[in-house]
Design an enzyme around this catalytic site. Structure first.
Site, PDB file in Angstrom:
ATOM      1  N   LYS A 196     -30.550 -64.497  98.710  1.00  0.00           N
ATOM      2  CA  LYS A 196     -31.273 -65.008  97.620  1.00  0.00           C
ATOM      3  C   LYS A 196     -32.698 -64.472  97.870  1.00  0.00           C
ATOM      4  O   LYS A 196     -33.312 -64.726  98.845  1.00  0.00           O
ATOM      5  CB  LYS A 196     -31.543 -66.637  97.476  1.00  0.00           C
ATOM      6  CG  LYS A 196     -32.313 -66.936  96.177  1.00  0.00           C
ATOM      7  CD  LYS A 196     -32.191 -68.542  95.954  1.00  0.00           C
ATOM      8  CE  LYS A 196     -33.140 -68.846  94.890  1.00  0.00           C
ATOM      9  NZ  LYS A 196     -33.089 -70.363  94.763  1.00  0.00           N
ATOM     10  N   LYS A 249     -28.347 -62.827  94.593  1.00  0.00           N
ATOM     11  CA  LYS A 249     -29.170 -63.511  93.660  1.00  0.00           C
ATOM     12  C   LYS A 249     -30.743 -62.764  93.475  1.00  0.00           C
ATOM     13  O   LYS A 249     -31.212 -63.031  94.943  1.00  0.00           O
ATOM     14  CB  LYS A 249     -29.173 -64.809  93.688  1.00  0.00           C
ATOM     15  CG  LYS A 249     -30.099 -65.452  92.597  1.00  0.00           C
ATOM     16  CD  LYS A 249     -30.020 -67.083  92.821  1.00  0.00           C
ATOM     17  CE  LYS A 249     -31.097 -67.871  91.981  1.00  0.00           C
ATOM     18  NZ  LYS A 249     -31.271 -69.005  92.097  1.00  0.00           N
TER      19      LYS A 249
HETATM   20  C1  PBG Z   1     -33.838 -73.657  93.001  1.00  0.00           C
HETATM   21  C2  PBG Z   1     -33.298 -72.206  92.173  1.00  0.00           C
HETATM   22  C3  PBG Z   1     -33.835 -71.223  91.439  1.00  0.00           C
HETATM   23  C4  PBG Z   1     -32.743 -70.504  90.721  1.00  0.00           C
HETATM   24  C5  PBG Z   1     -31.766 -71.237  90.897  1.00  0.00           C
HETATM   25  N1  PBG Z   1     -31.998 -72.396  91.804  1.00  0.00           N
HETATM   26  C6  PBG Z   1     -35.176 -71.079  91.561  1.00  0.00           C
HETATM   27  C7  PBG Z   1     -36.175 -70.673  92.633  1.00  0.00           C
HETATM   28  O1  PBG Z   1     -35.625 -70.536  93.650  1.00  0.00           O
HETATM   29  O2  PBG Z   1     -37.208 -70.739  92.425  1.00  0.00           O
HETATM   30  C8  PBG Z   1     -32.878 -69.423  89.770  1.00  0.00           C
HETATM   31  C9  PBG Z   1     -32.119 -69.530  88.711  1.00  0.00           C
HETATM   32  C10 PBG Z   1     -32.603 -68.572  87.592  1.00  0.00           C
HETATM   33  O3  PBG Z   1     -33.943 -67.806  87.708  1.00  0.00           O
HETATM   34  O4  PBG Z   1     -31.960 -68.222  86.781  1.00  0.00           O
HETATM   35  N2  PBG Z   1     -33.999 -73.305  94.443  1.00  0.00           N
END
Ligand code: PBG
Length: 323
Positions: A196, A249
């Site tokens: 991520k 992601k």
């Molecule tokens: C929370 C989380 C996030 C997303 C999914 N779970 C945001 C972040 O890490 O700031 C992003 C999903 C999206 O942008 O569609 N940890």
């Protein structure tokens, strides 16, 4: 010309194109993210994600039924926690009567065949807006992992089929697996957000949940966009720690990472076409600059081509309807 090779022959009609297509999208490939809010009978639009809504639990149940009928097999659940319930310990994350556990039960009751996957991270519950506990301006790892493990058991108890840790703390998959095993939740799976990235493309999601970090950024836990070997390492660690599915992601800017991770692990690979990717396509389509449906299928197919087994996308419902 006398050519021995004319590749255009295989593109010359819809019939031959259909026959030789290398990758196909199916509703079974898709995961639909859903946002839950408190209240009754409401579908709140999210300004930066036109077409996506925050739903009260009754509406969430309706949506789950519709998704199930369209052949969608799984949803990712997120809860928007009211501000007054946020604190520095993310206490609300462990409330068995909190919005997220109730949302899990609502979806399972409405659509028993739909797999419920829950987001496991502290940012929606944390007054600092970070995925972990903050101490002296730092996001502390091990203390956060203890809470994530407890939170995962709570989600399993409420009926979650998979927990999806999205926090990027070290060692959390092993800790969550151990916690689920020792409490008897041996069938509850883990889909790890393994690679991520610290991305600007989460902006609209943070609007949706009002979960933007209160200070700084997430670069001490989310990955540097310049790295790909590190993504494979993270995915391999999560696989070794017991992840059933690993995820990359965001999606489109990281197709090379999807490919590298696909080749680096044996478990299924998911990719998340995140909020900002959805918003960009939607915004261009609203101006008539790209065709929404074509852009949707072109990008979703790109994920399959890159090697993803599953695609989490805000287009899930529209795509399933058209497939
Ligand atoms: C929370 C989380 C996030 C997303 C999914 N779970 C945001 C972040 O890490 O700031 C992003 C999903 C999206 O942008 O569609 N940890």
């Amino acid at each position: 010309m006398e050519l021995s090779e004319r590749p255009r022959r295989l593109r010359s009609s819809a019939a031959i194109r259909d026959l030789v297509r290398e990758h196909r999208l199916h509703p079974h490939d898709l995961l639909a993210p859903l946002f839950a809010i408190e209240g009754q009978g409401l579908a709140e639009p999210i300004a930066s994600m036109p077409g996506v809504h925050r739903l009260t639990l009754d509406r969430l149940a309706d949506e789950a039924r519709e998704l199930q009928a369209l052949g969608i097999r799984g949803v990712l659940l997120f809860a928007k926690v009211p501000d007054h319930l946020k604190d520095a310990r993310a206490t609300e994350a462990l409330n068995p009567d909190g919005l997220l556990p109730r949302a899990i039960m609502a979806v399972k009751a409405a659509a028993p065949d739909l797999l419920v996957m829950t987001d496991v991270a502290l940012d929606p519950f944390n007054s600092d807006g970070h995925d972990g506990i903050v101490r002296d301006g730092r996001i502390v790892n091990d203390e956060t992992v203890d809470i994530l493990a407890e939170m995962s058991v709570l989600h399993a108890r409420a009926g979650a089929d998979f927990v999806a840790p999205s926090d990027m703390m070290d060692g959390r998959v092993a800790a969550i697996r151990a916690a689920l095993e020792s409490t008897g939740w041996t069938d509850t799976g883990i889909m790890a957000y393994s690679a991520k990235y610290a991305s600007c493309f989460y902006g609209p999601f943070r609007d949706a949940l009002d979960s933007a970090p209160g200070f700084g950024d997430k670069k001490t836990y989310q990955m540097d966009p310049a790295n790909v070997r590190e993504a494979v390492r993270e995915a391999q660690l999560d696989e070794a720690e017991g992840a059933d599915i690993v995820m990359v992601k965001p999606g489109l800017p990281y197709l090379d990472v999807v490919r590298a991770v696909r080749e680096g692990v044996q478990v299924p690979v998911a990719v998340y076409q995140v909020s900002g990717e959805y918003a960009m396509i939607q915004a261009a389509a609203d101006r008539g600059w790209v065709d929404r449906t074509t852009a949707m299928f072109e990008t979703l197919t790109a994920f399959k081509r890159a090697g993803a087994d599953l695609v989490a996308t805000y287009f899930a419902k529209d795509a399933a309807r058209l497939l």
